[in-house]
Design a protein around this motif. Structure first.
Motif, PDB file in Angstrom:
ATOM      1  N   GLU A   9      -1.507   5.393 -10.786  1.00 39.20           N
ATOM      2  CA  GLU A   9      -1.183   6.668 -10.162  1.00 39.20           C
ATOM      3  C   GLU A   9       0.312   6.951 -10.277  1.00 39.20           C
ATOM      4  O   GLU A   9       1.138   6.068 -10.074  1.00 39.20           O
ATOM      5  CB  GLU A   9      -1.609   6.664  -8.698  1.00 39.20           C
ATOM      6  CG  GLU A   9      -3.110   6.643  -8.525  1.00 39.20           C
ATOM      7  CD  GLU A   9      -3.514   6.748  -7.064  1.00 39.20           C
ATOM      8  OE1 GLU A   9      -2.599   6.810  -6.212  1.00 39.20           O
ATOM      9  OE2 GLU A   9      -4.715   6.765  -6.793  1.00 39.20           O
ATOM     10  N   ARG A  65       4.021   8.271  -9.188  1.00 36.86           N
ATOM     11  CA  ARG A  65       4.679   8.121  -7.887  1.00 36.86           C
ATOM     12  C   ARG A  65       6.065   8.757  -7.907  1.00 36.86           C
ATOM     13  O   ARG A  65       6.710   8.841  -8.949  1.00 36.86           O
ATOM     14  CB  ARG A  65       4.827   6.636  -7.516  1.00 36.86           C
ATOM     15  CG  ARG A  65       3.521   5.928  -7.222  1.00 36.86           C
ATOM     16  CD  ARG A  65       3.754   4.456  -6.911  1.00 36.86           C
ATOM     17  NE  ARG A  65       4.233   3.716  -8.068  1.00 36.86           N
ATOM     18  CZ  ARG A  65       5.399   3.088  -8.140  1.00 36.86           C
ATOM     19  NH1 ARG A  65       6.230   3.108  -7.099  1.00 36.86           N
ATOM     20  NH2 ARG A  65       5.757   2.429  -9.220  1.00 36.86           N
ATOM     21  N   PRO A  86       9.250   8.588  -0.829  1.00 34.35           N
ATOM     22  CA  PRO A  86       8.149   8.042  -1.637  1.00 34.35           C
ATOM     23  C   PRO A  86       6.873   7.784  -0.843  1.00 34.35           C
ATOM     24  O   PRO A  86       5.763   7.897  -1.382  1.00 34.35           O
ATOM     25  CB  PRO A  86       8.736   6.744  -2.202  1.00 34.35           C
ATOM     26  CG  PRO A  86      10.203   7.003  -2.266  1.00 34.35           C
ATOM     27  CD  PRO A  86      10.489   7.821  -1.026  1.00 34.35           C
ATOM     28  N   GLN A 105       2.466  12.238  -2.371  1.00 34.71           N
ATOM     29  CA  GLN A 105       1.490  11.668  -3.286  1.00 34.71           C
ATOM     30  C   GLN A 105       1.434  12.517  -4.557  1.00 34.71           C
ATOM     31  O   GLN A 105       1.448  13.752  -4.493  1.00 34.71           O
ATOM     32  CB  GLN A 105       0.088  11.604  -2.665  1.00 34.71           C
ATOM     33  CG  GLN A 105      -0.922  10.924  -3.604  1.00 34.71           C
ATOM     34  CD  GLN A 105      -2.289  10.714  -2.960  1.00 34.71           C
ATOM     35  OE1 GLN A 105      -2.461  10.881  -1.759  1.00 34.71           O
ATOM     36  NE2 GLN A 105      -3.261  10.337  -3.766  1.00 34.71           N
TER      37      GLN A 105
END
Length: 268
Positions: free
Chosen positions: A190, A192, A203, A207
């Motif tokens: 994913e 980031r 962070p 998302q």
């Protein structure tokens, strides 16, 4: 008949995709969805293709948002923040967050009734300029220099669309320096947010999700979820595949065309 508003929920962001090249017989309902200012804007396009694509994009946007709210498309009103980010005006709480992106004939729309968000897609095209040096952070530029030549275009556009999606979600438009934050460029896992100047916990608050798109495109969604995990729910009959997807893979174009300028950070 008044339609009941549709709830999306905390665990989902809806994503819609459609073609901006529509047959002439499909135009009347799209034209009727526009307000007078949008119709006037459409009429100012010199090239017919640009005019028709604007109508297909704006008309479909209104139809989709109206379907969530139970409101006729032509009754929706938009307002804009100080940096030009659009929002629905006078629709009450909770607000319906949305963001639109388009590249060539393809448009995508992200919708949430919980989260501030942004979406960006681009067609994978070659270029000669050192764009990363001008538009990316130092860390991102250095990471790209380590990518093998045959994988560079994919990595560049992953970085570009993730940054564009974040800028659009953040809402500060081009006033947010592109070197003030870092995103990952990896093709797996994913995506980031790695850093945002002045916001140590950013962070953990944001998302990012890859988009599953037709061959030759790459894209991303960024959302301020405050740590809540979300997945993408692909809506409509034109998406490939039409299913929930937390990860998307970039697939290289069969035929790569010339590079186009890619800055639409705060515009519909």
């Amino acid at each position: 008949m008044q339609l009941k508003p549709v709830s999306i929920g905390a665990g989902t962001i809806d994503v819609w995709q459609w073609s901006l090249d529509v047959p002439l017989e499909a135009l009347p309902p799209l034209v009727s969805a526009l307000n007078e200012a949008e119709f006037a804007r459409a009429s100012r396009f010199v090239h017919e293709q640009h005019r028709l694509r604007f109508i297909a994009g704006r008309g479909r946007l209104r139809a989709i948002l109206g379907s969530y709210l139970g409101v006729a498309p032509n009754r929706l009103a938009f307002s804009y923040n100080a940096f030009g980010k659009p929002r629905l005006a006078g629709r009450g709480e909770p607000p319906l967050h949305f963001n639109l992106s388009h590249s060539g004939p393809t448009a995508v729309l992200a919708v949430s009734d919980r989260y501030q968000l942004g979406i960006d897609i681009e067609r994978v095209l070659p270029f000669r300029e050192n764009l990363a040096e001008h538009f990316f952070s130092g860390a991102e530029d250095e990471a790209l220099k380590l990518v093998p030549a045959q994988d560079y275009l994919g990595a560049f556009f992953r970085c570009w669309t993730r940054k564009e999606a974040f800028v659009k979600a953040h809402g500060a438009g081009l006033s947010l320096p592109l070197e003030s934050f870092d995103v990952t460029i990896d093709p797996v896992g994913e995506p980031r947010l790695l850093r945002l100047d002045g916001v140590d916990d950013a962070p953990a608050q944001w998302q990012f999700l890859n988009l599953t798109l037709p061959r030759g495109y790459v894209g991303a969604v960024a959302a301020l979820t405050a740590g809540n995990a979300v997945s993408l729910n692909y809506r409509g009959g034109t998406l490939q595949p039409a299913r929930r997807e937390r990860r998307g893979a970039w697939r290289p174009a069969a035929r790569i065309e010339r590079h186009q300028a890619l800055s639409r950070a705060s515009r519909i």
